[in-house]
Scaffold this motif. Sequence first.
Motif, mmCIF file in Angstrom:
data_model
loop_
_atom_site.group_PDB
_atom_site.id
_atom_site.type_symbol
_atom_site.label_atom_id
_atom_site.label_comp_id
_atom_site.label_asym_id
_atom_site.label_seq_id
_atom_site.Cartn_x
_atom_site.Cartn_y
_atom_site.Cartn_z
ATOM 1 N N PHE A 40 1.072 -0.974 0.224
ATOM 2 C CA PHE A 40 -0.083 -0.044 0.147
ATOM 3 C C PHE A 40 0.531 1.393 -0.208
ATOM 4 N N TYR A 41 2.039 1.348 0.339
ATOM 5 C CA TYR A 41 3.112 2.387 -0.154
ATOM 6 C C TYR A 41 3.399 3.173 -0.848
ATOM 7 N N VAL A 42 3.346 1.755 -1.985
ATOM 8 C CA VAL A 42 4.185 1.613 -2.990
ATOM 9 C C VAL A 42 3.348 2.912 -3.746
ATOM 10 N N GLY A 75 7.797 -2.754 -2.966
ATOM 11 C CA GLY A 75 8.084 -3.050 -1.802
ATOM 12 C C GLY A 75 8.929 -2.752 -1.372
ATOM 13 N N VAL A 76 9.519 -3.472 -0.131
ATOM 14 C CA VAL A 76 10.971 -3.339 -0.044
ATOM 15 C C VAL A 76 11.436 -4.699 0.497
ATOM 16 N N HIS A 77 13.233 -4.690 0.381
ATOM 17 C CA HIS A 77 13.413 -5.742 0.935
ATOM 18 C C HIS A 77 13.234 -6.736 1.771
ATOM 19 N N ALA A 99 16.100 -0.743 -2.267
ATOM 20 C CA ALA A 99 14.860 -0.362 -1.055
ATOM 21 C C ALA A 99 14.426 -0.732 -0.405
ATOM 22 N N GLY A 100 15.760 -0.553 1.017
ATOM 23 C CA GLY A 100 15.634 -0.829 1.785
ATOM 24 C C GLY A 100 14.617 -0.225 3.113
ATOM 25 N N CYS A 101 15.107 -0.194 4.549
ATOM 26 C CA CYS A 101 13.952 -0.138 5.922
ATOM 27 C C CYS A 101 14.773 0.401 6.460
ATOM 28 N N SER A 102 14.122 1.729 7.245
ATOM 29 C CA SER A 102 15.616 2.571 8.418
ATOM 30 C C SER A 102 15.159 1.626 9.284
ATOM 31 N N LEU A 103 13.287 0.799 9.383
ATOM 32 C CA LEU A 103 12.986 0.027 11.012
ATOM 33 C C LEU A 103 13.816 -1.165 10.989
ATOM 34 N N ALA A 104 13.868 -2.036 9.818
ATOM 35 C CA ALA A 104 14.736 -2.918 9.783
ATOM 36 C C ALA A 104 16.620 -2.659 10.154
ATOM 37 N N ILE A 132 7.388 -8.212 11.438
ATOM 38 C CA ILE A 132 7.895 -8.278 10.029
ATOM 39 C C ILE A 132 9.343 -7.692 9.865
ATOM 40 N N ASN A 133 9.177 -5.932 9.725
ATOM 41 C CA ASN A 133 10.216 -5.135 9.469
ATOM 42 C C ASN A 133 11.074 -5.616 9.748
ATOM 43 N N THR A 134 12.229 -6.907 9.766
ATOM 44 C CA THR A 134 13.452 -6.886 10.223
ATOM 45 C C THR A 134 14.308 -8.134 8.883
ATOM 46 N N CYS A 191 10.477 3.525 12.292
ATOM 47 C CA CYS A 191 10.793 4.124 11.061
ATOM 48 C C CYS A 191 10.990 6.042 10.792
ATOM 49 N N MET A 192 11.902 5.722 10.510
ATOM 50 C CA MET A 192 11.801 7.147 9.811
ATOM 51 C C MET A 192 11.015 8.370 9.255
ATOM 52 N N VAL A 193 9.862 7.900 8.826
ATOM 53 C CA VAL A 193 8.290 7.558 8.173
ATOM 54 C C VAL A 193 7.910 8.155 9.918
ATOM 55 N N HIS A 194 7.318 7.274 10.344
ATOM 56 C CA HIS A 194 6.058 7.652 11.290
ATOM 57 C C HIS A 194 6.687 8.275 11.995
ATOM 58 N N PRO A 218 0.242 2.296 14.420
ATOM 59 C CA PRO A 218 1.619 1.839 15.292
ATOM 60 C C PRO A 218 2.339 2.556 16.530
ATOM 61 N N GLU A 219 2.681 2.459 14.822
ATOM 62 C CA GLU A 219 4.742 2.455 14.162
ATOM 63 C C GLU A 219 4.683 4.111 15.276
ATOM 64 N N CYS A 220 3.610 5.056 15.169
ATOM 65 C CA CYS A 220 4.544 6.335 15.040
ATOM 66 C C CYS A 220 4.280 6.464 16.413
ATOM 67 N N ARG A 289 6.225 10.491 2.753
ATOM 68 C CA ARG A 289 6.403 8.772 2.420
ATOM 69 C C ARG A 289 7.679 8.594 2.351
ATOM 70 N N CYS A 290 8.031 7.246 2.306
ATOM 71 C CA CYS A 290 8.823 6.084 2.400
ATOM 72 C C CYS A 290 10.036 6.269 1.547
ATOM 73 N N PRO A 291 11.095 6.825 1.889
ATOM 74 C CA PRO A 291 11.586 7.023 0.300
ATOM 75 C C PRO A 291 12.019 5.477 -0.091
ATOM 76 N N HIS A 292 12.120 4.567 0.741
ATOM 77 C CA HIS A 292 12.736 3.741 -0.172
ATOM 78 C C HIS A 292 11.248 2.516 -0.283
ATOM 79 N N MET A 293 10.611 3.068 0.117
ATOM 80 C CA MET A 293 9.382 2.601 -1.015
ATOM 81 C C MET A 293 9.030 3.537 -2.529
ATOM 82 N N ALA A 294 9.467 4.276 -2.348
ATOM 83 C CA ALA A 294 9.341 5.140 -3.137
ATOM 84 C C ALA A 294 10.210 4.971 -3.938
#
Length: 331
Positions: A40-42, A75-77, A99-104, A132-134, A191-194, A218-220, A289-294
């Motif tokens: 949903f974030y792409v 999506g991301v990696h 396309a990584g993830c700052s949280l992972a 799951i974001n790992t 997460c850098m976005v939330h 809930p990541e906020c 916007r998530c720069p990784h998803m983008a």
Amino acid sequence: MSLPVVSSQTADEAYEDPLDLIEEIDRLKIEKDATILAHFYVDGDIQDIADFTGDSLKLARDAVNVTTSTILFSGVHFMAESAKILNPEKKVLIPDLLAGCSLAESCPADKLAEFQQRLRGEGRDVVTVAYINTSAAVKSLCDWIVTSGNAREIIDRVPADREILFVPDQHLGRYLEEVSGRKMILWPGACMVHEIFSLQDMLRAKRNTPGSMVIAHPECPHNILEHADFIGGTEKLRRHVMSFEEPQTFLVATDAAMIHAFEKSAPQHTFVPVPGIMTDSGETCACNRCPHMARNTLAKVRDCLKNGEPEIHWQPYFDKAQDVLQRSLLD
Ligand code: SF4
């Protein structure tokens, strides 16, 4: 913190007509026997050409029902890795390997292993629950994997006399502590976005739009969640807005790309992204916007299908990650 520039077409990509790209992708999908899964974030245009859209949990479950020989995961990696782990015999492609993830990334496998070792040295037999974001390497060190959609249910399954180590999202962990009443050891990731939503601007927007409701992931951080009218993972948020028949205004505290899915599912409503905080350069991110998803673009989806790469290859630690993923998400 300065925000990366986010755009559906990266600067080094020459302009191509999106309609031509969509036509080419449709043709390649058949030629290469491929199914497209999109988070949903792409970008909305990628969601529109996808065979399946959803959050991490739904897409992980959709991935096991794919009948084609190839899955393209937009999506991301870590999401593409999970799709491969759950479908070892399939070719799994990702449009951009970066396309990584700052949280992972906030929970590297070696650091987690070190911390678990230290806890064991103290005689503490903890159950490690990972969002799951790992990375798959981290998943292979865990007992359970959760998504924002099933976290509460899995936490409730852990025997009350066992300590829980929750990784990597401290905000989701804190929220789960509140709703489950279980105290947990929280890994300090985020997460850098939330993390970037501006409470002040959100409250101002709410005041200026009487009757509006804040919906938040809930990541906020806690200060955003305590002012939210409804909290949930992306799929839960989508179902929530669909439950209102009369037009409403929702202030959205999650990746703004999610608004595309909301508008498709509940077109009677108005969705306004909650603004981000001021950056070091003095700009306000009005549209989080998530720069990784983008990093996912139509051109990269086309190229990836055409060239059959980048591909996610099986790694030795995928075996252990497979056990825990299957047990957590599919059983
Ligand atoms: S929005 Fe946050 S948690 Fe989701 S992929 Fe982007 S960086 Fe990771």
